[in-house]
Design a protein around this motif. Sequence first.
Motif, PDB file in Angstrom:
ATOM      1  N   ILE A 150     -37.358  32.091  40.852  1.00  0.00           N
ATOM      2  CA  ILE A 150     -37.060  31.036  39.796  1.00  0.00           C
ATOM      3  C   ILE A 150     -35.648  31.249  39.260  1.00  0.00           C
ATOM      4  O   ILE A 150     -34.825  30.395  39.050  1.00  0.00           O
ATOM      5  CB  ILE A 150     -38.251  31.274  38.653  1.00  0.00           C
ATOM      6  N   ALA A 151     -35.214  32.360  38.812  1.00  0.00           N
ATOM      7  CA  ALA A 151     -33.843  32.771  38.300  1.00  0.00           C
ATOM      8  C   ALA A 151     -32.884  32.250  39.317  1.00  0.00           C
ATOM      9  O   ALA A 151     -31.954  31.585  38.909  1.00  0.00           O
ATOM     10  CB  ALA A 151     -33.949  34.197  37.960  1.00  0.00           C
ATOM     11  N   ARG A 152     -33.094  32.667  40.631  1.00  0.00           N
ATOM     12  CA  ARG A 152     -32.246  32.288  41.652  1.00  0.00           C
ATOM     13  C   ARG A 152     -31.884  30.923  41.690  1.00  0.00           C
ATOM     14  O   ARG A 152     -30.859  30.249  41.790  1.00  0.00           O
ATOM     15  CB  ARG A 152     -32.644  32.892  42.920  1.00  0.00           C
ATOM     16  N   LEU A 153     -33.007  30.111  41.773  1.00  0.00           N
ATOM     17  CA  LEU A 153     -33.139  28.557  41.864  1.00  0.00           C
ATOM     18  C   LEU A 153     -32.378  28.068  40.659  1.00  0.00           C
ATOM     19  O   LEU A 153     -31.361  27.076  40.649  1.00  0.00           O
ATOM     20  CB  LEU A 153     -34.436  27.998  41.774  1.00  0.00           C
ATOM     21  N   ALA A 154     -32.417  28.443  39.546  1.00  0.00           N
ATOM     22  CA  ALA A 154     -32.110  27.982  38.328  1.00  0.00           C
ATOM     23  C   ALA A 154     -30.448  28.182  38.260  1.00  0.00           C
ATOM     24  O   ALA A 154     -29.846  27.283  38.029  1.00  0.00           O
ATOM     25  CB  ALA A 154     -32.685  28.395  36.968  1.00  0.00           C
ATOM     26  N   ARG A 155     -30.194  29.266  38.704  1.00  0.00           N
ATOM     27  CA  ARG A 155     -28.614  29.523  38.836  1.00  0.00           C
ATOM     28  C   ARG A 155     -28.006  28.700  39.709  1.00  0.00           C
ATOM     29  O   ARG A 155     -26.930  28.164  39.520  1.00  0.00           O
ATOM     30  CB  ARG A 155     -28.520  31.038  39.378  1.00  0.00           C
ATOM     31  N   ALA A 156     -28.511  28.292  41.008  1.00  0.00           N
ATOM     32  CA  ALA A 156     -28.065  27.628  42.006  1.00  0.00           C
ATOM     33  C   ALA A 156     -27.871  26.304  41.419  1.00  0.00           C
ATOM     34  O   ALA A 156     -27.127  25.755  41.648  1.00  0.00           O
ATOM     35  CB  ALA A 156     -28.946  27.842  43.059  1.00  0.00           C
ATOM     36  N   GLU A 157     -28.819  25.780  40.670  1.00  0.00           N
ATOM     37  CA  GLU A 157     -29.089  24.385  40.319  1.00  0.00           C
ATOM     38  C   GLU A 157     -28.085  24.469  39.216  1.00  0.00           C
ATOM     39  O   GLU A 157     -27.111  23.101  39.176  1.00  0.00           O
ATOM     40  CB  GLU A 157     -30.338  23.996  39.892  1.00  0.00           C
ATOM     41  N   THR A 158     -27.853  25.375  38.386  1.00  0.00           N
ATOM     42  CA  THR A 158     -26.791  25.186  37.317  1.00  0.00           C
ATOM     43  C   THR A 158     -25.495  25.268  37.785  1.00  0.00           C
ATOM     44  O   THR A 158     -24.748  24.271  37.234  1.00  0.00           O
ATOM     45  CB  THR A 158     -27.140  26.468  36.096  1.00  0.00           C
ATOM     46  N   LEU A 159     -25.196  25.883  38.926  1.00  0.00           N
ATOM     47  CA  LEU A 159     -23.875  26.097  39.233  1.00  0.00           C
ATOM     48  C   LEU A 159     -23.185  24.560  39.818  1.00  0.00           C
ATOM     49  O   LEU A 159     -22.287  24.409  39.766  1.00  0.00           O
ATOM     50  CB  LEU A 159     -23.760  27.099  40.702  1.00  0.00           C
ATOM     51  N   THR A 160     -24.325  23.779  40.335  1.00  0.00           N
ATOM     52  CA  THR A 160     -23.972  22.659  40.925  1.00  0.00           C
ATOM     53  C   THR A 160     -23.465  21.799  39.968  1.00  0.00           C
ATOM     54  O   THR A 160     -22.789  20.709  40.156  1.00  0.00           O
ATOM     55  CB  THR A 160     -25.122  22.001  41.710  1.00  0.00           C
ATOM     56  N   PHE A 161     -24.110  21.901  38.451  1.00  0.00           N
ATOM     57  CA  PHE A 161     -23.821  20.810  37.687  1.00  0.00           C
ATOM     58  C   PHE A 161     -22.696  21.610  36.802  1.00  0.00           C
ATOM     59  O   PHE A 161     -22.181  20.695  35.614  1.00  0.00           O
ATOM     60  CB  PHE A 161     -24.909  20.423  37.034  1.00  0.00           C
ATOM     61  N   ARG A 162     -22.516  22.809  36.665  1.00  0.00           N
ATOM     62  CA  ARG A 162     -21.639  23.437  35.738  1.00  0.00           C
ATOM     63  C   ARG A 162     -20.512  22.644  35.298  1.00  0.00           C
ATOM     64  O   ARG A 162     -20.035  22.675  34.362  1.00  0.00           O
ATOM     65  CB  ARG A 162     -21.641  24.776  36.348  1.00  0.00           C
ATOM     66  N   HIS A 163     -19.757  22.377  36.344  1.00  0.00           N
ATOM     67  CA  HIS A 163     -18.479  21.694  36.168  1.00  0.00           C
ATOM     68  C   HIS A 163     -18.385  20.125  36.453  1.00  0.00           C
ATOM     69  O   HIS A 163     -17.458  19.600  36.627  1.00  0.00           O
ATOM     70  CB  HIS A 163     -17.273  22.279  36.988  1.00  0.00           C
ATOM     71  N   ALA A 164     -19.525  19.631  36.488  1.00  0.00           N
ATOM     72  CA  ALA A 164     -19.717  17.940  36.526  1.00  0.00           C
ATOM     73  C   ALA A 164     -18.973  17.481  35.155  1.00  0.00           C
ATOM     74  O   ALA A 164     -18.933  18.031  34.048  1.00  0.00           O
ATOM     75  CB  ALA A 164     -21.315  17.655  36.501  1.00  0.00           C
ATOM     76  N   ASP A 165     -18.471  16.295  35.464  1.00  0.00           N
ATOM     77  CA  ASP A 165     -17.812  15.477  34.347  1.00  0.00           C
ATOM     78  C   ASP A 165     -18.784  15.532  33.138  1.00  0.00           C
ATOM     79  O   ASP A 165     -18.231  15.681  31.975  1.00  0.00           O
ATOM     80  CB  ASP A 165     -17.112  14.313  34.769  1.00  0.00           C
ATOM     81  N   PHE A 166     -20.074  15.158  33.169  1.00  0.00           N
ATOM     82  CA  PHE A 166     -20.766  15.018  32.035  1.00  0.00           C
ATOM     83  C   PHE A 166     -21.021  16.145  31.129  1.00  0.00           C
ATOM     84  O   PHE A 166     -21.090  16.153  30.067  1.00  0.00           O
ATOM     85  CB  PHE A 166     -22.179  14.190  32.554  1.00  0.00           C
ATOM     86  N   VAL A 167     -21.040  17.291  31.934  1.00  0.00           N
ATOM     87  CA  VAL A 167     -21.174  18.646  31.178  1.00  0.00           C
ATOM     88  C   VAL A 167     -19.791  18.724  30.349  1.00  0.00           C
ATOM     89  O   VAL A 167     -19.923  19.119  29.345  1.00  0.00           O
ATOM     90  CB  VAL A 167     -21.602  19.703  32.014  1.00  0.00           C
TER      91      VAL A 167
END
Lengths: 273, 260
Positions: A150-167
Amino acid sequence: MLWLSLVGNPLALGGLIVVAVLVVISALAPLLSTHDPIAQDLAFALKPPSLANWFGTDEFGRDVYSRLVYGARTTLYISILVTVIVAPIGFVIGATAGYLGGWVDTILMRITDIFLSFPSLVLALAFSAALGPGIENAVIAIALTVWPPIARLARAETLTFRHADFVVAAELQGAGMGRVLLHHIVPLCAPSIIIRLTLNMSSIILTAAGLGFLGLGAQPPMPEWGAMAASGRQYLLDAWWLTTVPGVAILVVSLAFNLLGDGLRDIMDPRNA
Amino acid sequence: MTMIKVENLAVSYGHGHNALKVLRDVSFEVAKGETFGLVGESGCGKSTVLGALAGRIKNWSGSIVIDGEGADPKRTKSQLAKQQMVFQDPFGSIHPRHTIGRTLLEPLEIQGMDRRHERIEEVLRDVGLSHNFRYRFPHQLSGGQRQRVAIARALILKPRILLLDEPTSALDVSIQAEILNLLKDLRERENLTYVLVSHDMAVIAHLCDRIAVMHDGIFVEVTTRSSLFRGDVAHPYTRNLLDGSRGYVATKPPREVAVG
């Protein structure tokens, strides 16, 4: 909308129905059972299935059907408790690693790797042996083996949105890490984490049954499907129902959770929409 | 009055020999109510200047003074609210699972501002959207409407400065004019200061008073709109850029072909 697409997917709907039936059985166990699940009657030991005892009796003369019904409670209790423990822990560790990056990411992910590098059943065995037998300890032991993916999955998902413009926009307005994770990352990660947890349910049930089978999970006389299968093993040739009935129950419920998880993936994952 | 004063701004990524100097040495001032344009080819450091001004890029050196207050790489909440950014891609700059109302509420919650309901309605009216847009999701909006929402989100904190990172380049030509006119109106009404990054000369000409031409991390020339129009520019790179923006111009009229 979710419901309609679920109806359009018969396998997932079947899974959902089985899971719903499991919940109903656990809730109504006292009403549905025909006997007291722990009342012994040695005169009636090892009776084959009959009208009085639908799935026969075990070596102590206890009604297998009633034990099966109460065992559903144990199974549901373990799997729900593990899920509730694991979801926030896995998310917080994974999302923190993904959001902060750098050495925090390295440390958290290496810890995750260590947990992942053990076979999960062996790890759960070691933990429950160390903590002592019992259902609460089994829950803790299983939770310790389930959070890393679960941690791995959450990390991967977070990385995809980490530098999104809305963040970035939220950060430029002054949002701190907690707010970004909770308000911006959680709504985007939730579908894949829910899917993963549903798919995990079956392995939680199997691990719980495995621990019960080895005597480290639920303790007698508490009815638990794995322990029931284990105690019936000695009488396998004379009394097939002792092992078969809980075995089939484990199979059906695990399969149902897997089908439901697969169906949810088809429905909720935006990449499949 | 100066709104932004930047001196010897430099940004580099990496360390030692591998350090990549994105901005070498940039100094400029922007007056209150002025629109300052940054043009240049991709990778020349335009967006890095915006990032440093916005507080997004933290590893810069030099000095930045905003509204008379020196800005450190790490800003406080109230310093962050002084300038807001509008991003290039309206499809990526709004949270896909938040309603527009939620998107606009978020900055108010962060900054702890009052009268939230009224402020949201006000700002939606300011950018020309009706108030029932609050209940919609971004995927129910067109690109131009989304960009209006992005502008509303930037404006809701009552900033003094808007940092515009190619605000129209992802939009249709017909929508571009609408957004540019909206920005122009807002600037006059709210007395805002703009820093606009673009590589579209027409956009620059429409909005900017002064234009800095960037190349390889430095300003090669700072010029005004009128002299840019007249082609009265000093640096050969600026001339090159101007020629490029005019597109293909036939040097000879096409030869007529006699029919029959």
